[in-house]
Design a protein around this motif. Sequence first.
Motif, PDB file in Angstrom:
ATOM      1  N   MET A   1      48.363  48.764  15.239  1.00 13.36           N
ATOM      2  CA  MET A   1      49.195  48.710  16.438  1.00 13.36           C
ATOM      3  C   MET A   1      48.881  47.485  17.287  1.00 13.36           C
ATOM      4  N   LEU A   2      47.576  47.173  17.426  1.00 17.13           N
ATOM      5  CA  LEU A   2      47.164  46.018  18.228  1.00 17.13           C
ATOM      6  C   LEU A   2      46.039  45.282  17.506  1.00 17.13           C
ATOM      7  N   THR A   3      46.216  43.979  17.347  1.00 20.89           N
ATOM      8  CA  THR A   3      45.181  43.123  16.762  1.00 20.89           C
ATOM      9  C   THR A   3      44.956  41.942  17.697  1.00 20.89           C
ATOM     10  N   VAL A   4      43.723  41.768  18.136  1.00 20.58           N
ATOM     11  CA  VAL A   4      43.350  40.663  19.013  1.00 20.58           C
ATOM     12  C   VAL A   4      42.462  39.723  18.217  1.00 20.58           C
ATOM     13  N   GLU A   5      42.845  38.454  18.184  1.00 19.27           N
ATOM     14  CA  GLU A   5      42.143  37.457  17.376  1.00 19.27           C
ATOM     15  C   GLU A   5      41.571  36.355  18.258  1.00 19.27           C
ATOM     16  N   THR A   6      40.258  36.299  18.359  1.00 18.59           N
ATOM     17  CA  THR A   6      39.501  35.256  19.090  1.00 18.59           C
ATOM     18  C   THR A   6      40.153  34.891  20.424  1.00 18.59           C
ATOM     19  N   LEU A   7      40.400  35.876  21.235  1.00 22.23           N
ATOM     20  CA  LEU A   7      41.056  35.673  22.532  1.00 22.23           C
ATOM     21  C   LEU A   7      40.113  34.959  23.499  1.00 22.23           C
ATOM     22  N   VAL A   8      40.623  33.898  24.104  1.00 24.48           N
ATOM     23  CA  VAL A   8      39.873  33.149  25.113  1.00 24.48           C
ATOM     24  C   VAL A   8      40.725  33.050  26.369  1.00 24.48           C
ATOM     25  N   THR A   9      40.165  33.460  27.497  1.00 27.96           N
ATOM     26  CA  THR A   9      40.832  33.364  28.790  1.00 27.96           C
ATOM     27  C   THR A   9      39.934  32.570  29.731  1.00 27.96           C
ATOM     28  N   SER A  10      40.507  31.584  30.421  1.00 27.14           N
ATOM     29  CA  SER A  10      39.688  30.657  31.208  1.00 27.14           C
ATOM     30  C   SER A  10      40.267  30.421  32.590  1.00 27.14           C
ATOM     31  N   LEU A  11      39.405  29.958  33.493  1.00 23.85           N
ATOM     32  CA  LEU A  11      39.855  29.413  34.775  1.00 23.85           C
ATOM     33  C   LEU A  11      40.555  28.089  34.493  1.00 23.85           C
ATOM     34  N   THR A  12      41.789  27.957  34.933  1.00 28.53           N
ATOM     35  CA  THR A  12      42.566  26.767  34.584  1.00 28.53           C
ATOM     36  C   THR A  12      42.023  25.498  35.244  1.00 28.53           C
ATOM     37  N   ALA A  13      41.448  25.603  36.436  1.00 29.21           N
ATOM     38  CA  ALA A  13      40.969  24.422  37.147  1.00 29.21           C
ATOM     39  C   ALA A  13      39.715  23.840  36.501  1.00 29.21           C
ATOM     40  N   LYS A  14      38.772  24.713  36.153  1.00 30.13           N
ATOM     41  CA  LYS A  14      37.490  24.241  35.620  1.00 30.13           C
ATOM     42  C   LYS A  14      37.374  24.399  34.108  1.00 30.13           C
ATOM     43  N   GLY A  15      38.252  25.200  33.522  1.00 32.09           N
ATOM     44  CA  GLY A  15      38.132  25.468  32.098  1.00 32.09           C
ATOM     45  C   GLY A  15      37.016  26.416  31.747  1.00 32.09           C
ATOM     46  N   THR A  16      36.468  27.120  32.757  1.00 31.31           N
ATOM     47  CA  THR A  16      35.374  28.060  32.513  1.00 31.31           C
ATOM     48  C   THR A  16      35.895  29.292  31.798  1.00 31.31           C
ATOM     49  N   PRO A  17      35.370  29.625  30.617  1.00 34.23           N
ATOM     50  CA  PRO A  17      35.852  30.811  29.898  1.00 34.23           C
ATOM     51  C   PRO A  17      35.365  32.097  30.556  1.00 34.23           C
ATOM     52  N   ILE A  18      36.280  33.040  30.703  1.00 29.02           N
ATOM     53  CA  ILE A  18      35.951  34.353  31.256  1.00 29.02           C
ATOM     54  C   ILE A  18      35.904  35.391  30.139  1.00 29.02           C
ATOM     55  N   VAL A  19      36.855  35.287  29.232  1.00 28.40           N
ATOM     56  CA  VAL A  19      36.861  36.099  28.012  1.00 28.40           C
ATOM     57  C   VAL A  19      36.600  35.134  26.866  1.00 28.40           C
ATOM     58  N   ARG A  20      35.558  35.380  26.071  1.00 27.06           N
ATOM     59  CA  ARG A  20      35.067  34.375  25.125  1.00 27.06           C
ATOM     60  C   ARG A  20      35.170  34.852  23.680  1.00 27.06           C
ATOM     61  N   GLY A  21      36.289  34.532  23.050  1.00 32.64           N
ATOM     62  CA  GLY A  21      36.433  34.783  21.626  1.00 32.64           C
ATOM     63  C   GLY A  21      36.437  36.246  21.233  1.00 32.64           C
TER      64      GLY A  21
END
Length: 312
Positions: A1-21
């Motif tokens: 039903m749901l497959t998440v593949e190496t999801l990365v979420t970051s702060l757009t200004a600094k590029g700091t990853p919040i969710v890492r792979g």
Amino acid sequence: MLTVETLVTSLTAKGTPIVRGVSFDVQPGQILGVVGESGSGKSMMAYSLIDLLPRGIAIAGGRVIFDGQDLTAMPVAQLRRLRGDRIAMIFQDPMVALNPVLTIGEQMIEAVLAHRRVTRQAARARCIAVLGRVGIPSPEERMAAYPHEFSGGMRQRVVIAIAFLNDPALIIADEATTALDVTIQSQIIAEIQGLAAETGAAILWITHDLSLLSGFADHVMVMYAGQVVETAPAERLFAAPRHPYTAALMEAVPVPGRTRLANLPGVPPALDALPTGCAFAPRCPRVQPLCREQAPPVTDGARCHFPLEAKP
């Protein structure tokens, strides 16, 4: 039903990853529990799945595949049609999720009519039935009430009822029962388990309460500093955690016969100042020099250089 593949979420200004792979799967009818301390990235990961991220934060990589469709590449209008219909979100704070100037009935009926071609009477009947299902007394009368006329626990039940309205294929629950007493919490959990069994809905249940998941989830995913540090079938994980962080969380849970709760020293690291090597190394009771030098591999479901031994 749901497959998440190496999801990365970051702060757009600094590029700091919040969710890492982050990577995981949820099968139809399965309940996946996601657990970790505040700041571990649980909620941000959940909001990333359906692009409900606040301004200044964006998905920087990876894919989210829902029922064969990549949500990260989906047009905004198409994704909006999925939200509240085939994918439902239960938010942690009901006062943010509910509009204070509209009655509960108006908000619920709107949620049905936005996704279903039914009469207003049919939508109202559906709303009343679902309110009763989550334990709202006199549901027909309470349809005319405003959010401020409900207690915190009652508002949370309304939010859960809205998630049930359109029989979703995936429910993402972010601390869904935090505001509820134990009796109602058990009732809601039983309803969600029944929904998963009857309709094949997949459930992503996010919580800081590890003990809640022990008799509820099929699989458990543990997050720390924006990463998945352990994932396993619930029965195996509770019997024999492999990651020291998972073991520390379990030792802090009050259980019969435990006279003293373990205290995990320190706090999670700032995501813009992560230590070299393993993010958990500064707090880990089993830390070795290698842990501070190299990022750990995933071994038997645990992201650790020196995982705890599996029980036979």
